[in-house]
Design a protein around this motif. Structure first.
Motif, PDB file in Angstrom:
ATOM      1  N   THR A  24       0.818  -1.217   0.000  1.00 57.12           N
ATOM      2  CA  THR A  24       0.000   0.000   0.000  1.00 57.12           C
ATOM      3  C   THR A  24       0.852   1.268   0.000  1.00 57.12           C
ATOM      4  O   THR A  24       0.362   2.342   0.316  1.00 57.12           O
ATOM      5  CB  THR A  24      -0.931   0.013   1.225  1.00 57.12           C
ATOM      6  N   TYR A  27      -5.454  -1.380  -9.848  1.00 55.70           N
ATOM      7  CA  TYR A  27      -4.294  -1.784  -9.043  1.00 55.70           C
ATOM      8  C   TYR A  27      -3.813  -3.128  -9.568  1.00 55.70           C
ATOM      9  O   TYR A  27      -4.576  -4.107  -9.587  1.00 55.70           O
ATOM     10  CB  TYR A  27      -4.696  -1.880  -7.569  1.00 55.70           C
ATOM     11  N   ARG A  61      -0.346   4.547  -1.856  1.00 52.37           N
ATOM     12  CA  ARG A  61      -1.609   5.201  -1.493  1.00 52.37           C
ATOM     13  C   ARG A  61      -1.487   6.723  -1.479  1.00 52.37           C
ATOM     14  O   ARG A  61      -2.319   7.429  -2.058  1.00 52.37           O
ATOM     15  CB  ARG A  61      -2.071   4.712  -0.127  1.00 52.37           C
ATOM     16  N   GLN A  69     -11.223  -2.028   0.155  1.00 53.02           N
ATOM     17  CA  GLN A  69     -10.964  -0.671   0.633  1.00 53.02           C
ATOM     18  C   GLN A  69     -11.154   0.359  -0.477  1.00 53.02           C
ATOM     19  O   GLN A  69     -11.572   1.490  -0.213  1.00 53.02           O
ATOM     20  CB  GLN A  69      -9.545  -0.600   1.199  1.00 53.02           C
ATOM     21  N   PHE A 107      -5.436   0.827   2.546  1.00 54.04           N
ATOM     22  CA  PHE A 107      -5.457   1.496   1.255  1.00 54.04           C
ATOM     23  C   PHE A 107      -6.783   2.257   1.112  1.00 54.04           C
ATOM     24  O   PHE A 107      -7.560   2.033   0.197  1.00 54.04           O
ATOM     25  CB  PHE A 107      -5.300   0.478   0.124  1.00 54.04           C
ATOM     26  N   ILE A 115      -7.518  -4.996  -0.400  1.00 55.01           N
ATOM     27  CA  ILE A 115      -7.279  -3.715  -1.070  1.00 55.01           C
ATOM     28  C   ILE A 115      -8.472  -3.354  -1.956  1.00 55.01           C
ATOM     29  O   ILE A 115      -8.903  -2.189  -1.999  1.00 55.01           O
ATOM     30  CB  ILE A 115      -5.974  -3.781  -1.892  1.00 55.01           C
TER      31      ILE A 115
END
Length: 400
Positions: A159, A185, A162, A258, A200, A255
């Motif tokens: 992460t 990503y 970010r 998030q 993230f 991830i």
């Protein structure tokens, strides 16, 4: 009627400020050496500054109108370029990075007219391509993606990108609030840093869709060494055998949760179709249906100015080389002259002087004379004959 148009690479005040600073450094230098430069040298450098200023304005003549695809979508790619991206378990035995490059191009082909930016991360985050609608530039950025140097790898976080991604999204929202922002990503989810990855989390309203794309297998694969002349695979120091990297789909799914986007495990090339099909825009409708608009063509002229800069630079370089050559030749002549003078001084006889330049003493002056009482070769009219004659005359007087 043809007329020049300009698309400066920076705001006009900034360009003029930079040009003014450069001119000040040329004509009002701080160093003693620079203050002694000739007007010709300063004139050449001023010409370079002027040409660079004009090139930065991107002058152009009107060209043929062209029709291009346009869509109100900005695409942000976040790509894992750690050493594990070279693990050979994508589509059989291909490096994971090869799959990432393929999917970058596939998504771009599925979203004509969109703008793209590429951020890569390993120990830190790097912007490989700023936002642009030039798909050719994206293809070039994808082809030139390189992993970190395996020798210097010290672990990384999944992460770490970010902060840079949030900053890029905020800039995009501030300049084009009406455009959708998609985040893709691409990585394997392998956390190699000693600490746990930071969440993230992206502030609300910045991401309108996208996907997390996972590469690799649970069995894993060996990783090729990168960034040095040696070949082979990365070795696990604890076992002495090739290190194996495996995908962490649980981390990737976290991830994706998030970010609020779906997770896809990528194992083969499908020209990006499955990726775009999984995208669900929030708040702004569908990503499909790019329209065509007509743009006025431009015939760029900045390259002519840059060519002139190169010519002036070559001229300046030639003068510098000639000056250095003359200086080296002068130093050689001076050294040779000093050597010849030293040899002459060493071979010159020292007349009438002793060490330290003092006049010779009487003892030194007579060092070459014959000592007293030392016989010498008789010669006519010498002193020996005189002494014999005197002795004879003395003896004769005694007899009488």
């Amino acid at each position: 009627m043809t007329s020049l148009s300009f698309l400066p690479v920076a705001p006009w005040p900034i360009l003029f400020l930079l040009a003014g600073l450069a001119a000040a450094l040329i004509w009002w230098p701080a160093g003693r050496r620079e203050r002694t430069e000739t007007g010709g040298a300063r004139g050449r450098r001023s010409a370079v500054v002027l040409l660079l200023l004009l090139a930065a304005t991107r002058p152009a003549l009107p060209g043929t109108d062209v029709r291009v695809d346009a869509s109100s979508v900005d695409v942000y790619f976040v790509v894992d370029t750690t050493t594990s991206s070279m693990a050979r378990d994508y589509a059989g035995s291909e490096p994971r990075l090869a799959g990432m490059r393929t999917d970058l191009k596939g998504v771009a082909a599925q979203l004509p007219g969109a703008r793209f930016t590429v951020l890569s991360f390993d120990l830190d985050t790097t912007t490989r391509l700023p936002l642009t609608s030039d798909a050719t530039a994206l293809y070039a950025a994808a082809d030139t993606l390189r992993p970190e140097t395996s020798r210097w790898s010290r672990g990384s976080s999944v992460t770490v990108a970010r902060t840079d991604l949030v900053a890029a999204l905020q800039r995009g929202q501030a300049t084009h609030p009406d455009r959708a922002r998609l985040v893709f990503y691409l990585g394997d989810g392998e956390q190699t840093a000693e600490t746990e990855p930071q969440p993230f989390e992206i502030p609300g309203g910045l991401v309108n869709g996208g996907a997390v794309l996972g590469y690799g297998t649970a069995a894993g694969g060996p990783m090729a060494t990168t960034g040095n002349l040696s070949e082979g695979d990365v070795v696990d120091p604890s076992t002495g055998k090739p290190a194996i990297s495996t995908i962490d789909e649980k981390q990737l799914a976290q991830i994706a949760d998030q970010l609020g986007v779906p997770y896809l495990h990528r194992q083969s090339d499908d020209a990006g179709q499955a990726i775009v099909d999984a995208v669900h825009l929030t708040q702004l409708g569908s990503v499909s249906g790019a329209e065509q608009i007509e743009l006025g063509g431009r015939t760029e002229l900045y390259w002519v100015l840059l060519l002139a800069v190169a010519l002036v630079g070559a001229w300046e370089l030639g003068l510098v080389i000639a000056s250095l050559t003359s200086l080296a030749a002068l130093k050689r002549r001076t050294a040779l002259g000093r050597t010849a003078l030293g040899r002459t001084a060493l071979g010159r006889p020292r007349l009438g002087r002793t060490r330290l330049g003092r006049p010779p003493t009487r003892r030194q002056a007579g060092a070459g004379r014959r000592p007293r009482g030392t016989p010498s070769d008789p010669s006519p009219g010498s002193t020996g004959h005189t002494q014999l004659e005197t002795s004879s005359s003395t003896g004769g007087g005694g007899s009488a």
